[in-house]
Write an enzyme that holds these catalytic residues in place. Sequence first.
Site, PDB file in Angstrom:
ATOM      1  N   SER A  96     -31.552 -67.387  61.075  1.00  0.00           N
ATOM      2  CA  SER A  96     -32.681 -67.801  61.656  1.00  0.00           C
ATOM      3  C   SER A  96     -33.777 -66.932  60.899  1.00  0.00           C
ATOM      4  O   SER A  96     -33.328 -65.681  60.849  1.00  0.00           O
ATOM      5  CB  SER A  96     -32.823 -67.900  63.315  1.00  0.00           C
ATOM      6  OG  SER A  96     -34.124 -67.802  63.722  1.00  0.00           O
TER       7      SER A  96
ATOM      8  N   TYR B 289     -31.999 -63.684  71.214  1.00  0.00           N
ATOM      9  CA  TYR B 289     -31.553 -64.564  70.252  1.00  0.00           C
ATOM     10  C   TYR B 289     -31.436 -63.984  68.716  1.00  0.00           C
ATOM     11  O   TYR B 289     -30.614 -64.492  68.130  1.00  0.00           O
ATOM     12  CB  TYR B 289     -32.620 -65.937  70.235  1.00  0.00           C
ATOM     13  CG  TYR B 289     -32.377 -66.831  69.389  1.00  0.00           C
ATOM     14  CD1 TYR B 289     -31.183 -67.825  68.928  1.00  0.00           C
ATOM     15  CD2 TYR B 289     -33.278 -67.050  67.899  1.00  0.00           C
ATOM     16  CE1 TYR B 289     -31.281 -69.032  68.477  1.00  0.00           C
ATOM     17  CE2 TYR B 289     -33.120 -67.932  66.905  1.00  0.00           C
ATOM     18  CZ  TYR B 289     -31.938 -68.623  67.321  1.00  0.00           C
ATOM     19  OH  TYR B 289     -31.750 -69.760  66.372  1.00  0.00           O
TER      20      TYR B 289
ATOM     21  N   LYS C 179     -28.345 -63.295  66.035  1.00  0.00           N
ATOM     22  CA  LYS C 179     -28.182 -63.903  64.887  1.00  0.00           C
ATOM     23  C   LYS C 179     -27.840 -62.892  63.805  1.00  0.00           C
ATOM     24  O   LYS C 179     -26.997 -63.026  62.819  1.00  0.00           O
ATOM     25  CB  LYS C 179     -29.531 -64.755  64.270  1.00  0.00           C
ATOM     26  CG  LYS C 179     -29.466 -66.128  65.104  1.00  0.00           C
ATOM     27  CD  LYS C 179     -28.735 -66.970  64.717  1.00  0.00           C
ATOM     28  CE  LYS C 179     -28.502 -68.359  65.597  1.00  0.00           C
ATOM     29  NZ  LYS C 179     -27.581 -69.189  65.179  1.00  0.00           N
TER      30      LYS C 179
END
Length: 327
Positions: A117, A141, A145
């Site tokens: 991402s 998050y 990643k």
Amino acid sequence: MARILVTGGAGYIGAHVCRALAARGDLPVSFDNLSGGHAHAVQWGPLVRGDIRSPAQLDDAFREFEPEAVMHCAASIEINEGQKHPFPFWENNVGGAINLTGAMVRAGVKPIVFSSSCAVYGEPDRVPIRESEPRTPVSVYGQTKLAVEMLLADLALSDDIRFAALRYFNAAGASPDAEIGEEHEPETHLIPNALKAAAGIGPARLEVFGSDYDTHDGTCLRDYVHVVDLAAAHLAALDRVMAGSSGLCCNLGTGRGATVLEVLQAVERVTGSPVPYDIQPRRAGDAAVLLADTELARTELGFVPEASSIDQIIADAWRFHARKWGA
Ligand SMILES: NC(=O)c1ccc[n+]([C@@H]2O[C@H](COP(=O)([O-])OP(=O)(O)OC[C@H]3O[C@@H](n4cnc5c(N)ncnc54)[C@H](O)[C@@H]3O)[C@@H](O)[C@H]2O)c1
């Protein structure tokens, strides 16, 4: 025909990847616990109801289907949830990736394409963002990643796996036949929520966070890329890793972008209905502009985002949602 294990194959992007794999004659095997995905989105191959947090379930799937490669799309994706409850995010996104790569090593399967991402960049100093920019995530998050990218890079060094990590910007749109599209619950993404507001479904007014950013209309600018273009890039990345290459970390975006207000205007053009909205204060952690530098994707994957004009993205998303809502 290659058999490809697609974790998260019942989810939004995973289902489009499965559709693209099947269209060229490969067999996608979806491995999904349906925590965020939908069985009805699995239309192009078998669905294994399994959890990447379970090494035994992963081993069973590798034994039963003998995949030649993996597309790893499964993850916890709701950014605010990760801020409130980091442990389950680390457990699912990083623990799950450790289990998955462990199962790959045990099964002797090396190629993996990973759904990374643009969140790995955090709030970048320079846009468009090149892959060489510092990776300083500002969310749990994004941290997870980045951690998975680091895991893959280490495992590739010892030739345990071969990988490509695709750093998506804002995935959007739906399949042109309106069969599959974005169905997150809760839905936090702008386009489906703007379509809901235009259709008079859900909250009557959309919240727009911040109108004093350094952009031409003061609202945040994001790089929207059609999910069909993303799926095509996955096939190119898969071919690359299956042919022996490894280590590509690559942006997937268009390098153009649209502000929140431009998206709302496009939704009004496509649906013919107004989108009522209220301006709210800025949210913490929202960068003003996130735009991909697309050179690496173009040169390494031949990536040309043909379907990613904002009007086409919204027209396809609208056809899918209008069908689903009976609008
Ligand atoms: N949607 C975007 O704009 C975007 C942007 C950048 C990166 N990504 C990444 O792309 C991937 C797919 O995103 P999406 O929008 O399709 O999300 P999604 O929630 O629609 O799909 C994720 C899928 O993973 C499954 N899953 C989650 N945890 C699982 C587990 N423990 N075991 C098995 N299956 C599990 C869910 O059931 C779901 O079907 C994710 O890794 C996400 O982080 C998405």
